[in-house]
Design a protein around this motif. Sequence first.
Motif, mmCIF file in Angstrom:
data_model
loop_
_atom_site.group_PDB
_atom_site.id
_atom_site.type_symbol
_atom_site.label_atom_id
_atom_site.label_comp_id
_atom_site.label_asym_id
_atom_site.label_seq_id
_atom_site.Cartn_x
_atom_site.Cartn_y
_atom_site.Cartn_z
ATOM 1 N N MET A 78 0.837 -1.204 0.000
ATOM 2 C CA MET A 78 0.000 0.000 0.000
ATOM 3 C C MET A 78 0.872 1.254 0.000
ATOM 4 N N THR A 79 1.945 1.224 0.780
ATOM 5 C CA THR A 79 2.893 2.336 0.768
ATOM 6 C C THR A 79 3.498 2.502 -0.619
ATOM 7 N N ALA A 80 3.797 1.367 -1.266
ATOM 8 C CA ALA A 80 4.360 1.426 -2.611
ATOM 9 C C ALA A 80 3.409 2.105 -3.585
ATOM 10 N N VAL A 81 2.119 1.823 -3.460
ATOM 11 C CA VAL A 81 1.133 2.435 -4.360
ATOM 12 C C VAL A 81 1.099 3.951 -4.166
ATOM 13 N N LEU A 82 1.353 4.420 -2.944
ATOM 14 C CA LEU A 82 1.402 5.867 -2.697
ATOM 15 C C LEU A 82 2.427 6.535 -3.611
ATOM 16 N N VAL A 83 3.562 5.867 -3.796
ATOM 17 C CA VAL A 83 4.622 6.422 -4.644
ATOM 18 C C VAL A 83 4.135 6.591 -6.080
ATOM 19 N N LEU A 84 3.308 5.656 -6.524
ATOM 20 C CA LEU A 84 2.850 5.655 -7.920
ATOM 21 C C LEU A 84 2.076 6.922 -8.287
ATOM 22 N N PHE A 85 1.375 7.512 -7.301
ATOM 23 C CA PHE A 85 0.635 8.738 -7.650
ATOM 24 C C PHE A 85 1.214 10.003 -7.017
ATOM 25 N N LEU A 86 1.970 9.867 -5.904
ATOM 26 C CA LEU A 86 2.517 11.064 -5.264
ATOM 27 C C LEU A 86 3.584 11.734 -6.135
ATOM 28 N N LEU A 87 4.484 10.961 -6.704
ATOM 29 C CA LEU A 87 5.541 11.558 -7.527
ATOM 30 C C LEU A 87 5.002 12.204 -8.803
ATOM 31 N N PRO A 88 4.099 11.551 -9.560
ATOM 32 C CA PRO A 88 3.541 12.245 -10.739
ATOM 33 C C PRO A 88 2.695 13.464 -10.382
ATOM 34 N N ILE A 89 1.897 13.362 -9.307
ATOM 35 C CA ILE A 89 1.064 14.499 -8.896
ATOM 36 C C ILE A 89 1.935 15.694 -8.518
ATOM 37 N N SER A 90 3.064 15.412 -7.862
ATOM 38 C CA SER A 90 3.956 16.501 -7.451
ATOM 39 C C SER A 90 4.632 17.166 -8.644
ATOM 40 N N GLY A 91 4.627 16.494 -9.785
ATOM 41 C CA GLY A 91 5.291 17.033 -10.964
ATOM 42 C C GLY A 91 6.775 16.750 -11.007
ATOM 43 N N ALA A 92 7.265 15.952 -10.060
ATOM 44 C CA ALA A 92 8.696 15.673 -9.999
ATOM 45 C C ALA A 92 9.135 14.770 -11.150
ATOM 46 N N VAL A 93 8.306 13.785 -11.485
ATOM 47 C CA VAL A 93 8.628 12.864 -12.571
ATOM 48 C C VAL A 93 7.371 12.614 -13.389
ATOM 49 N N SER A 94 7.547 12.074 -14.566
ATOM 50 C CA SER A 94 6.406 11.763 -15.419
ATOM 51 C C SER A 94 5.775 10.436 -15.006
ATOM 52 N N THR A 95 4.546 10.230 -15.435
ATOM 53 C CA THR A 95 3.867 8.971 -15.156
ATOM 54 C C THR A 95 4.603 7.813 -15.814
ATOM 55 N N ASP A 96 5.121 8.037 -17.019
ATOM 56 C CA ASP A 96 5.856 6.988 -17.721
ATOM 57 C C ASP A 96 7.073 6.537 -16.913
ATOM 58 N N LEU A 97 7.774 7.498 -16.304
ATOM 59 C CA LEU A 97 8.961 7.145 -15.534
ATOM 60 C C LEU A 97 8.593 6.345 -14.293
ATOM 61 N N ILE A 98 7.563 6.771 -13.577
ATOM 62 C CA ILE A 98 7.214 6.093 -12.334
ATOM 63 C C ILE A 98 6.612 4.722 -12.585
ATOM 64 N N LEU A 99 6.154 4.474 -13.804
ATOM 65 C CA LEU A 99 5.642 3.147 -14.148
ATOM 66 C C LEU A 99 6.675 2.298 -14.878
ATOM 67 N N SER A 100 7.839 2.879 -15.161
ATOM 68 C CA SER A 100 8.829 2.171 -15.967
ATOM 69 C C SER A 100 9.371 0.927 -15.283
ATOM 70 N N GLY A 101 9.376 0.932 -13.961
ATOM 71 C CA GLY A 101 9.869 -0.237 -13.238
ATOM 72 C C GLY A 101 9.076 -1.494 -13.530
ATOM 73 N N PHE A 102 7.774 -1.301 -13.846
ATOM 74 C CA PHE A 102 6.923 -2.457 -14.111
ATOM 75 C C PHE A 102 7.189 -3.060 -15.491
ATOM 76 N N ALA A 103 7.916 -2.348 -16.330
ATOM 77 C CA ALA A 103 8.300 -2.885 -17.641
ATOM 78 C C ALA A 103 9.651 -3.577 -17.586
ATOM 79 N N SER A 104 10.282 -3.578 -16.419
ATOM 80 C CA SER A 104 11.594 -4.191 -16.276
ATOM 81 C C SER A 104 11.498 -5.711 -16.382
ATOM 82 N N PRO A 105 12.481 -6.346 -17.007
ATOM 83 C CA PRO A 105 12.518 -7.816 -17.013
ATOM 84 C C PRO A 105 12.530 -8.413 -15.607
ATOM 85 N N ALA A 106 12.982 -7.631 -14.627
ATOM 86 C CA ALA A 106 13.025 -8.128 -13.251
ATOM 87 C C ALA A 106 11.636 -8.518 -12.751
#
Length: 490
Positions: A78-106
Amino acid sequence: MSTLSNPQTEREGVSPKPHHKGLWLTLKKPLWFALSALAFVLIYFGLQDYMEYAPRVTLAITLAVIVLWVLEPIPFSMTAVLVLFLLPISGAVSTDLILSGFASPAIFLIVAGMMIASAVEQTSLGKRLAYQLLYWLGDKKGGVLAGIILIPQVMAFFIPAAAVRTAMLLPIVFSIASILGIKSGDVMGKKLMMGVVVSCGISGVAILPAAIGNVITVDLINTYLHQHVTYVDWLILAFPMWLILIPVSWWVLHRCFPVKDEIPGGLKVKMKAMIGELGPITREEKRLLAILVAVCIMWALEGIHGWPPVIPALIGAVLMAWPGIKIADWDKILDVKFAPLIMLGVTLSLGRALYETGVTDYLSRWMENDLTLYLFSNPALAVLTVAVLTQLIHKVTSNVSTAVIATVPVVVALSAHSPNAPALLLSFVAGLTCLFGFILVVETIPGVMVHGTGWVTQQDYFKPGFWLTLATTAVTYLMAVTWWSWLGYL
């Protein structure tokens, strides 16, 4: 009758049950949220004159969520999900960047690992392996503990998740305890349960897909240093260390939980009977074993075919449910848990956000001082420094994934201004040391799972955890002045 007092209780000298505990439980979560908010405010406003907006808010949100991960007023995911919207809402990073981890082969490597583990659980192969090891070792002094330590080491090659290995090992240990008449609270029971914690912790040392921390470390090395670490690279670096830690772990636990007349009578006979109950090895088990061996071979040949570890893992998962092979049910294989995936994806995205916004550049400049330059001027001393620093950070960032994301960027930043610092090796050491969380229950998932059985307390972790922490740090330094130096990493 009034409930305000109890004369019988007062006559016997027993105080009425205090309400302080209930009050603390009520106030605890709001306090943790307040501390998280305070961390954000201190960073955001305190660094206003030193950092630009994007890196400042990224760092503030990162520290705030680390506080929540450490104190856990809400679930990790749940804390992790907070990061998914707090950083884009703040304007610090783009939505694409904050979701990029989910496209990782890891992410898909962990998914494939869960699928493979599910297929293994649908057969008797894991139990057969465990019973066989205990049959060979059970009638020797310290043999039961040795068997419990060795089982996860073998499982690590084909079950890439410490939590799954722990979940498979615990029922086997309970069966052994029942056979030997060991009960909760017995010293021997504590020894065996701590054997589960330690063995599952070190089982991910040399096998890249066998620990989420390893996967995150490799992704961060690729992000920050633009260097690719293969399955074989990791295996070569960590294999001698892994071999040393197996007997060291046995010795520490053996000394910390002394038991008289430790050789169990009749265990070998009982293990033989349990192997007999499983019957001869089935065709499904043979097929499963062949697929697992093929997957490991494909992992080892990454340098030739160029496939990342996720590709062989996915191939293996599909083969296990393929018509005509049919080792496991496909629907059950697909029943994976999403919480670890969310945590992993957010952790990877957060590491990229720290890099892209320039937080690591600021850390590098701030940490450039005489002491840092001295510690990192000697490669072997730098390895020891990183191992100690990581242990200290891990004590306040309990989750392994959190510890990795809190440590590796700092190590990269420290290495940036020291020409003699081997950044790749130091990042590897930081990620690897995050697996060695033995002092506190909450440092690793196996520790939490075993503590949940009620057979061990936090006090049972302190003594073996302290000595194992010293041992792993010493072995890390030994690797630096010998093996890693010979390989040319220093």
